[in-house]
Scaffold this motif. Structure first.
Motif, PDB file in Angstrom:
ATOM      1  N   ARG A  36      15.491  18.321  -7.593  1.00 61.39           N
ATOM      2  CA  ARG A  36      15.112  16.678  -7.670  1.00 61.39           C
ATOM      3  C   ARG A  36      14.077  16.493  -6.557  1.00 61.39           C
ATOM      4  NH1 ARG A  36      18.531  11.182  -6.457  1.00 61.39           N
ATOM      5  NH2 ARG A  36      16.743   9.830  -6.998  1.00 61.39           N
ATOM      6  N   GLN A  37      12.982  15.554  -7.008  1.00 65.30           N
ATOM      7  CA  GLN A  37      11.889  15.429  -6.023  1.00 65.30           C
ATOM      8  C   GLN A  37      11.408  13.952  -5.879  1.00 65.30           C
ATOM      9  OE1 GLN A  37      10.132  19.179  -8.027  1.00 65.30           O
ATOM     10  NE2 GLN A  37       8.696  18.500  -6.633  1.00 65.30           N
ATOM     11  N   THR A  38      11.186  13.639  -4.876  1.00 68.51           N
ATOM     12  CA  THR A  38      10.499  12.173  -4.680  1.00 68.51           C
ATOM     13  C   THR A  38       9.341  12.463  -4.106  1.00 68.51           C
ATOM     14  OG1 THR A  38      12.752  11.331  -5.059  1.00 68.51           O
ATOM     15  CG2 THR A  38      10.861   9.791  -4.032  1.00 68.51           C
ATOM     16  N   ASN A  39       8.260  11.930  -4.430  1.00 65.58           N
ATOM     17  CA  ASN A  39       6.975  11.845  -3.717  1.00 65.58           C
ATOM     18  C   ASN A  39       6.354  10.519  -3.473  1.00 65.58           C
ATOM     19  OD1 ASN A  39       7.066  14.466  -3.895  1.00 65.58           O
ATOM     20  ND2 ASN A  39       5.743  14.696  -5.858  1.00 65.58           N
ATOM     21  N   ALA A  40       5.942  10.357  -2.499  1.00 69.89           N
ATOM     22  CA  ALA A  40       5.318   9.014  -2.150  1.00 69.89           C
ATOM     23  C   ALA A  40       3.780   9.039  -1.661  1.00 69.89           C
ATOM     24  CB  ALA A  40       6.165   8.272  -1.168  1.00 69.89           C
ATOM     25  N   LEU A  41       3.210   7.928  -1.641  1.00 71.28           N
ATOM     26  CA  LEU A  41       1.581   8.039  -1.188  1.00 71.28           C
ATOM     27  C   LEU A  41       1.549   6.506  -0.486  1.00 71.28           C
ATOM     28  CD1 LEU A  41      -1.362   8.784  -1.125  1.00 71.28           C
ATOM     29  CD2 LEU A  41      -1.675   7.692  -3.140  1.00 71.28           C
ATOM     30  N   TRP A  42       1.021   6.658   0.943  1.00 73.19           N
ATOM     31  CA  TRP A  42       0.691   5.482   1.754  1.00 73.19           C
ATOM     32  C   TRP A  42      -0.831   5.660   1.778  1.00 73.19           C
ATOM     33  CZ3 TRP A  42       3.913   1.845   4.555  1.00 73.19           C
ATOM     34  CH2 TRP A  42       5.083   1.950   4.550  1.00 73.19           C
ATOM     35  N   TRP A  43      -1.593   4.454   1.851  1.00 72.28           N
ATOM     36  CA  TRP A  43      -3.001   4.789   2.149  1.00 72.28           C
ATOM     37  C   TRP A  43      -3.355   3.335   2.731  1.00 72.28           C
ATOM     38  CZ3 TRP A  43      -0.637   2.532  -2.375  1.00 72.28           C
ATOM     39  CH2 TRP A  43      -0.988   1.349  -2.719  1.00 72.28           C
ATOM     40  N   ALA A  44      -4.721   3.311   3.463  1.00 71.43           N
ATOM     41  CA  ALA A  44      -5.383   2.404   3.897  1.00 71.43           C
ATOM     42  C   ALA A  44      -6.629   2.451   3.555  1.00 71.43           C
ATOM     43  CB  ALA A  44      -5.160   2.598   5.527  1.00 71.43           C
ATOM     44  N   ASN A  45      -6.983   1.194   2.814  1.00 70.07           N
ATOM     45  CA  ASN A  45      -8.539   1.107   2.645  1.00 70.07           C
ATOM     46  C   ASN A  45      -9.669   0.840   3.558  1.00 70.07           C
ATOM     47  OD1 ASN A  45      -8.174   1.518  -0.211  1.00 70.07           O
ATOM     48  ND2 ASN A  45      -7.590  -0.679  -0.521  1.00 70.07           N
ATOM     49  N   THR A  46     -10.656   1.540   3.797  1.00 71.27           N
ATOM     50  CA  THR A  46     -11.553   1.380   4.644  1.00 71.27           C
ATOM     51  C   THR A  46     -13.060   0.981   4.140  1.00 71.27           C
ATOM     52  OG1 THR A  46     -12.308   3.622   4.981  1.00 71.27           O
ATOM     53  CG2 THR A  46     -10.434   3.036   6.040  1.00 71.27           C
ATOM     54  N   SER A  47     -13.864   0.988   4.778  1.00 67.92           N
ATOM     55  CA  SER A  47     -15.343   0.584   4.196  1.00 67.92           C
ATOM     56  C   SER A  47     -15.904   1.811   3.624  1.00 67.92           C
ATOM     57  CB  SER A  47     -16.458   0.149   5.512  1.00 67.92           C
ATOM     58  OG  SER A  47     -16.387   1.159   6.213  1.00 67.92           O
TER      59      SER A  47
ATOM     60  N   ASN B 107       0.844  -1.189   0.092  1.00 67.23           N
ATOM     61  CA  ASN B 107       0.144   0.155   0.005  1.00 67.23           C
ATOM     62  C   ASN B 107       1.051   1.234  -0.064  1.00 67.23           C
ATOM     63  OD1 ASN B 107       0.923  -0.621   2.784  1.00 67.23           O
ATOM     64  ND2 ASN B 107      -0.694   0.657   3.535  1.00 67.23           N
ATOM     65  N   GLY B 108       1.863   1.180  -0.748  1.00 70.65           N
ATOM     66  CA  GLY B 108       2.921   2.375  -1.006  1.00 70.65           C
ATOM     67  C   GLY B 108       3.284   2.537  -2.431  1.00 70.65           C
ATOM     68  N   VAL B 109       3.144   3.614  -2.921  1.00 69.32           N
ATOM     69  CA  VAL B 109       3.618   3.920  -4.215  1.00 69.32           C
ATOM     70  C   VAL B 109       4.574   5.179  -4.303  1.00 69.32           C
ATOM     71  CG1 VAL B 109       1.830   2.625  -5.606  1.00 69.32           C
ATOM     72  CG2 VAL B 109       1.573   5.275  -4.972  1.00 69.32           C
ATOM     73  N   ARG B 110       5.280   5.353  -5.055  1.00 65.39           N
ATOM     74  CA  ARG B 110       6.339   6.586  -5.169  1.00 65.39           C
ATOM     75  C   ARG B 110       6.660   6.885  -6.897  1.00 65.39           C
ATOM     76  NH1 ARG B 110      10.751   2.905  -2.093  1.00 65.39           N
ATOM     77  NH2 ARG B 110      11.162   1.554  -3.937  1.00 65.39           N
ATOM     78  N   THR B 111       7.121   8.090  -6.977  1.00 67.74           N
ATOM     79  CA  THR B 111       7.416   8.867  -8.260  1.00 67.74           C
ATOM     80  C   THR B 111       8.341   9.793  -7.881  1.00 67.74           C
ATOM     81  OG1 THR B 111       6.593   9.891 -10.247  1.00 67.74           O
ATOM     82  CG2 THR B 111       5.668  10.503  -8.187  1.00 67.74           C
ATOM     83  N   VAL B 112       9.343   9.971  -9.108  1.00 69.28           N
ATOM     84  CA  VAL B 112      10.242  11.003  -9.013  1.00 69.28           C
ATOM     85  C   VAL B 112      10.270  12.198  -9.985  1.00 69.28           C
ATOM     86  CG1 VAL B 112      12.094   9.228  -7.817  1.00 69.28           C
ATOM     87  CG2 VAL B 112      11.968   9.784 -10.622  1.00 69.28           C
ATOM     88  N   GLY B 113      10.538  13.323  -9.439  1.00 73.05           N
ATOM     89  CA  GLY B 113      10.857  14.371 -10.827  1.00 73.05           C
ATOM     90  C   GLY B 113      11.680  14.218 -11.745  1.00 73.05           C
ATOM     91  N   ALA B 114      11.536  13.863 -13.178  1.00 72.24           N
ATOM     92  CA  ALA B 114      12.391  13.720 -14.361  1.00 72.24           C
ATOM     93  C   ALA B 114      13.135  14.837 -14.377  1.00 72.24           C
ATOM     94  CB  ALA B 114      11.729  13.211 -15.598  1.00 72.24           C
ATOM     95  N   ASP B 115      12.792  16.048 -14.228  1.00 65.22           N
ATOM     96  CA  ASP B 115      13.636  17.098 -14.601  1.00 65.22           C
ATOM     97  C   ASP B 115      14.341  17.657 -13.480  1.00 65.22           C
ATOM     98  OD1 ASP B 115      14.701  19.457 -15.824  1.00 65.22           O
ATOM     99  OD2 ASP B 115      12.564  20.534 -16.148  1.00 65.22           O
ATOM    100  N   GLU B 116      15.511  17.202 -13.547  1.00 65.35           N
ATOM    101  CA  GLU B 116      16.520  17.632 -12.639  1.00 65.35           C
ATOM    102  C   GLU B 116      17.490  18.833 -12.701  1.00 65.35           C
ATOM    103  OE1 GLU B 116      18.356  14.083 -11.259  1.00 65.35           O
ATOM    104  OE2 GLU B 116      16.490  12.918 -10.804  1.00 65.35           O
ATOM    105  N   SER B 117      17.054  19.627 -13.525  1.00 66.20           N
ATOM    106  CA  SER B 117      17.970  20.632 -13.820  1.00 66.20           C
ATOM    107  C   SER B 117      18.310  21.561 -12.562  1.00 66.20           C
ATOM    108  CB  SER B 117      17.663  21.508 -15.268  1.00 66.20           C
ATOM    109  OG  SER B 117      16.044  22.135 -14.883  1.00 66.20           O
ATOM    110  N   THR B 118      17.031  21.783 -11.911  1.00 71.12           N
ATOM    111  CA  THR B 118      17.236  22.851 -10.881  1.00 71.12           C
ATOM    112  C   THR B 118      16.850  22.107  -9.494  1.00 71.12           C
ATOM    113  OG1 THR B 118      14.711  23.295 -11.273  1.00 71.12           O
ATOM    114  CG2 THR B 118      16.672  24.827 -12.382  1.00 71.12           C
TER     115      THR B 118
END
Length: 467
Positions: free
Chosen positions: A99-110, A86-97
């Motif tokens: 660099r970024q890394t983002n992530a999302l954690w989640w929990a499913n409920t009713s 239950n975790g996904v991540r992505t990175v910023g491809a344009d690293e000229s100025t």
């Protein structure tokens, strides 16, 4: 050079560790930690009215990342886009100025998915060396409760017990010892609903969240439905045909038609468009293509069979979801509130907030609903605490207003009204019955008249704070 660390305790309701010289900023529920050289750590709660899997979560994450940093191009990290279940991540491809890394954690409920969005950014040349710093900041993040001093809190002398949903053991919460709790999970077809109702021993206070008897999914009336012989108030495909209502309108309608249907002298005291709630949680609606997301709360006074004045408080938020051939779909997300005597409204509010803060989903029940891992319960707990804290930010204002309502009601029964000398700010309680009140400051005499003229030249006008 080794960094020196400090613990930041924020009045908005969270703590975290960060290097000395760094600073935090919180706006609309989004937390940013700024370094001394373009470093940024972002933490924000997320709530989605749908179950997430890894593919859907990746879509949500990339769109969230574009919302925060629209000029970046987002790609899959070399180490992979998914971590755990239950975790996904992505990175910023344009690293000229940067660099970024983002992530999302989640929990499913009713009721959907809860979680947190995390983002870190720094100049590319320094990003790798800063990874331990980012990791420590994120791991230290904790949600805290914002409560007034213990001796002034209405729950200070209370003991609490934990109540468990008796139907499926899906969730639990704390309630005052000696009070009663009912509710639980109710299933209807593919729909799962839940509610809890807390009542005081004398039955005068009732706190409620959810209502399993209320249909929460609607479709707006449309020409297509009309041509099929279906109109307002009818059912189609498990949906109630009903014109869209904002959260504020839904809360008011629920009070008038459900909560106060047997009440007398129902009077609206306050209605508030809760844009703070929408802003803190609602930007995810843009990611899902929601047309509109609104929230609001209302406060009424009334009587229920005796002369005692009761306060009814109700909160609701609703959202349009998407268009279909049949019409526009919309749903009720949250419904919570209480009924209590005016002088005990603060206590009822505190009980409601305590129940929300201590609300926990059963991880085993969640695992049976969807294949998630042990992180589900913790992520859901952190999200619920954060949302509760955001809601409590308006608590002091509500409590003060209900104290004024209670005082006003008591004075009215005794034939009193409250007036203030605008020159000295001194307040007085005088007999009701006059339209205007005046004070002679030398003799300390107060007089009332029915016309806007002072009894003599040495009297000056007073202000009525209620009448």
């Amino acid at each position: 050079m080794e960094l020196r660390w400090t613990t930041h305790e924020d009045p908005q309701g969270f703590t975290l560790e960060m290097p000395e010289g760094w600073r935090t900023s919180t706006k609309a529920g989004i937390i940013n930690v700024f370094g001394t050289d373009s470093e940024i750590v972002t933490i924000s709660p997320i709530k989605i009215e749908a179950q997430l899997d890894a593919t859907f979560a990746w879509y949500v994450l990339t769109n969230l990342s574009r919302e925060f940093w629209p000029h970046q191009k987002w790609e899959i990290p070399e180490s992979g886009w998914q971590f755990d279940s239950n975790g996904v991540r992505t990175v910023g491809a344009d690293e000229s100025t940067v660099r970024q890394t983002n992530a999302l954690w989640w929990a499913n409920t009713s009721q959907g998915a809860n979680g947190f969005f995390y983002g870190v950014a720094a100049p590319p040349a320094r990003f790798q060396t800063l990874e331990p710093v980012f990791r420590r900041i994120l791991q230290s993040f904790r949600v805290t409760r914002v409560d007034p001093p213990a001796n002034s809190h209405p729950l200070a002398d209370m003991q609490f017990e934990r109540w468990v949903d008796p139907t499926e053991m899906a969730f639990s919460l704390e309630f005052p010892a000696g009070w009663r709790v009912t509710g639980g999970v109710k299933r209807g077809g593919f729909v799962t609903k839940s509610e809890f109702i807390i009542q005081s021993p004398d039955n005068q206070l009732m706190v409620r969240s959810g209502d399993v008897n209320i249909l929460g999914d609607f479709v707006e009336p449309s020409m297509n439905l009309m041509f099929s012989g279906l109109g307002e108030g009818m059912m189609t495909g498990g949906l109630l045909i009903k014109s869209y209502q904002t959260g504020l309108d839904f809360a008011a309608d629920y009070v008038r038609n459900i909560v106060a249907r047997n009440a007398r002298n129902l009077q609206l005291l306050r209605n508030t468009d809760r844009q703070d709630y929408v802003h803190s949680l609602g930007w995810y609606a843009q990611i899902l293509g929601w047309v509109r997301h609104t929230a609001g709360d209302v406060t009424y006074s009334c009587q229920f069979g005796d002369q005692q004045t009761y306060i009814i408080y109700q909160f609701a938020d609703t959202a349009m979801t998407h268009f279909t051939d049949a019409g526009v779909l919309w749903n009720l997300n949250t419904l919570s509130g209480f009924v209590a005597p005016a002088e005990r409204a603060t206590l009822a509010d505190a009980v409601l907030q305590h129940a929300i803060t201590t609300f926990q989903m059963n991880p085993q029940w969640l695992q049976r609903q969807s294949q998630t891992n042990r992180n589900v319960a913790e992520e859901n707990r952190r999200f619920n605490e954060y949302v509760s804290n955001l809601w409590q930010q308006t608590r002091d204002e509500r409590w003060a207003s209900w104290d004024r309502i209670s005082e006003k009601r008591g004075d009215a029964l005794r034939g009193h009204t409250r007036v203030v000398d605008p020159h000295t700010q001194q307040a007085y309680k005088v007999e009701s019955g006059s339209s205007y009140y005046w004070i002679d400051p030398v003799r300390n005499v107060i007089a009332g008249t029915d016309i806007p003229s002072a009894p003599t030249w040495d009297f000056r006008a007073m202000l009525q704070t209620y009448h």
